[in-house]
Enzyme design. Structure first.
Site, short mmCIF file in Angstrom:
data_model
loop_
_atom_site.label_atom_id
_atom_site.label_comp_id
_atom_site.label_asym_id
_atom_site.label_seq_id
_atom_site.Cartn_x
_atom_site.Cartn_y
_atom_site.Cartn_z
N ARG A 1 56.20 27.96 16.00
CA ARG A 1 56.88 28.96 16.82
C ARG A 1 57.52 30.10 16.04
O ARG A 1 58.01 29.89 14.93
CB ARG A 1 57.95 28.26 17.68
CG ARG A 1 57.27 27.37 18.72
CD ARG A 1 58.20 26.40 19.38
NE ARG A 1 57.45 25.60 20.35
CZ ARG A 1 56.74 24.49 20.03
NH1 ARG A 1 56.72 24.04 18.79
NH2 ARG A 1 56.07 23.84 20.95
N HIS B 1 51.73 29.16 17.83
CA HIS B 1 50.38 29.09 17.24
C HIS B 1 49.61 30.42 17.34
O HIS B 1 48.43 30.45 17.69
CB HIS B 1 49.58 27.96 17.91
CG HIS B 1 50.09 26.58 17.58
ND1 HIS B 1 50.79 26.27 16.44
CD2 HIS B 1 49.98 25.40 18.25
CE1 HIS B 1 51.07 24.97 16.42
NE2 HIS B 1 50.62 24.42 17.51
N HIS C 1 44.69 21.68 13.17
CA HIS C 1 45.39 20.91 14.20
C HIS C 1 44.60 19.68 14.64
O HIS C 1 44.52 19.37 15.83
CB HIS C 1 45.70 21.83 15.38
CG HIS C 1 46.96 21.50 16.12
ND1 HIS C 1 47.18 20.27 16.71
CD2 HIS C 1 48.08 22.22 16.34
CE1 HIS C 1 48.37 20.27 17.28
NE2 HIS C 1 48.95 21.45 17.07
N ASP D 1 57.94 15.69 16.73
CA ASP D 1 57.36 17.03 16.74
C ASP D 1 58.20 17.86 15.77
O ASP D 1 58.90 18.80 16.17
CB ASP D 1 57.39 17.60 18.17
CG ASP D 1 56.55 18.86 18.31
OD1 ASP D 1 56.00 19.33 17.30
OD2 ASP D 1 56.45 19.38 19.44
N GLU E 1 50.06 18.50 10.37
CA GLU E 1 49.71 19.91 10.23
C GLU E 1 50.38 20.48 8.99
O GLU E 1 51.61 20.66 8.99
CB GLU E 1 50.17 20.68 11.46
CG GLU E 1 49.64 20.17 12.78
CD GLU E 1 50.50 20.63 13.95
OE1 GLU E 1 50.69 21.83 14.13
OE2 GLU E 1 51.01 19.76 14.69
C1 GLA Z 1 52.33 21.69 17.59
C2 GLA Z 1 53.71 21.90 18.13
C3 GLA Z 1 53.89 21.11 19.39
C4 GLA Z 1 52.81 21.44 20.38
C5 GLA Z 1 51.47 21.21 19.76
C6 GLA Z 1 50.33 21.64 20.65
O1 GLA Z 1 52.20 20.49 16.97
O2 GLA Z 1 54.71 21.55 17.19
O3 GLA Z 1 55.16 21.38 19.93
O4 GLA Z 1 52.93 22.76 20.81
O5 GLA Z 1 51.35 21.93 18.58
O6 GLA Z 1 50.36 21.03 21.88
#
Ligand code: GLA
Length: 345
Positions: free
Chosen positions: A83, A108, A180, A246, A310
């Site tokens: 983000r 993204h 990803h 996350d 990632e």
């Molecule tokens: C990343 C983000 C998540 C989500 C995924 C896609 O990993 O950190 O919050 O947006 O991508 O679904």
């Protein structure tokens, strides 16, 4: 020597041809790569009984990759992974307005990020891999500068999927690329990853607010559910992490040096994955937004049906001067190498 074949994968809804490449090493490990989103659509690894298992979530047609919102299965994400708060940033006295696609934030790379484009492709000499290239024009999704990106996938006989990124620009611009892939080492569509064991070489992580935007703190993992320094069943502390993992982990890497970041293994298949990267961070994402409404190769993709590792710089680094720099200058070259190496327990 690896073998490589190319076929027509399909056509986008706006009529662009998409190719699929099948790359196989001498051990029978196979990856399928697609020119839509420069992505990994399948990755077949042998389990403890010698049976091939597809360990990544993906599709065998183009259309589901084009959807928005999208889970970003296997694709190259950019120009900026994760983000950018309030879809804007300032540099050199100028404010740049980006496309917002995650509430008021850019996720993204925006609405039409590099994950949703058809890339040019070429085979590497000796059929060792595939190089995807794309030119992102000045102003693309609001980002300044003409950005040239190449992503090269290769497969070694040591069962490594290697991803090398290179990018150049003609104006200062933030760049943060990642892959990803959603891994389920018991096989895509085969239940959840709750019983996978995870280890991450990180003493700290990037705390986020309820919109997954960094607060600016660097949090210590010690004695918290975030700690994966010792191998841990990922389901163990799930109920202590609202929504699931996350988060970006701050790796013990030296800038630009390929270092072991994380290990994952699955008890049933006996498959283990070691991830190495030159990046300062890795996002651990446990498919919290999957909800069983998507069916792909291997079956229904459930909530927590996979995990992503990632490799990347930290989210929203353009607003946090104490995070590693993400601005690429015209006289510099962005480079990243990330390796996913497969083995048996
Ligand atoms: C990343 C983000 C998540 C989500 C995924 C896609 O990993 O950190 O919050 O947006 O991508 O679904």
């Amino acid at each position: 020597m690896p073998t490589l074949t190319k076929e027509r994968f399909g056509t986008t809804t706006d009529g662009q041809d998409v190719d699929r490449f099948t790359l196989q090493n001498k051990n029978g490990m196979v990856t399928k790569l697609i020119s839509y989103g420069a992505g990994v659509s399948e990755l077949w690894v042998r389990d403890k009984n010698g049976k091939p298992v597809n360990v990544v979530l993906g599709f065998d047609t183009v259309q589901p990759y084009e959807t928005r919102p999208t889970p970003y299965f296997g694709c190259t994400v950019g120009r900026y992974a994760n983000r950018i708060a309030e879809a804007k940033f300032s540099h050199g006295g100028k404010e740049y307005q980006l496309n917002a696609n995650d509430g008021s934030h850019t996720l993204h790379g925006g609405l039409n990020g590099l994950s949703h484009r058809v890339w040019k492709s070429e085979l590497l000499p000796g059929d060792s891999g595939v190089r995807f290239q794309i030119s992102s024009p000045d102003g693309d999704e609001g980002f300044p500068g003409n950005l040239a990106v190449s992503v090269t996938f290769s497969l070694t006989d040591e069962n490594e999927l290697c991803i090398d990124y290179v990018a150049t620009t003609d104006q200062t611009t933030p760049v943060n690329l990642t892959n990803h892939c959603y891994f389920n080492l018991e096989g895509a569509g085969n239940g959840t990853v709750h019983d996978h064991t995870v280890q991450i070489n990180a003493e700290s992580f990037i705390p986020v607010n309820s919109a997954y935007v960094p607060t600016g703190e660097i949090g210590a993992v010690k004695e918290t559910p975030m700690d994966f320094n010792q191998p841990k069943r990922i389901g163990q502390d799930f109920n202590k992490v609202p929504g699931g993992y996350d988060h970006t982990y701050v790796l013990r890497t030296k800038p630009g040096e390929l270092t072991e970041a994380a290990r994952v293994s699955a008890p049933g298949s006996g498959i283990s994955l070691c991830m190495l990267t030159t990046e300062p961070g890795v996002q651990l994402y446990t498919s919290n937004f999957l909800d069983g409404t998507i069916t792909g190769i291997g079956g229904v993709y459930k909530k927590h049906g996979a995990l992503c590792l990632e490799a990347q710089h930290f989210p929203d680094s353009v607003h946090h001067n104490h995070f590693p720099n993400v601005l690429l200058e015209p006289d510099e070259t962005y480079k990243q190498t990330t390796v996913y190496r497969f083995d048996l327990l």
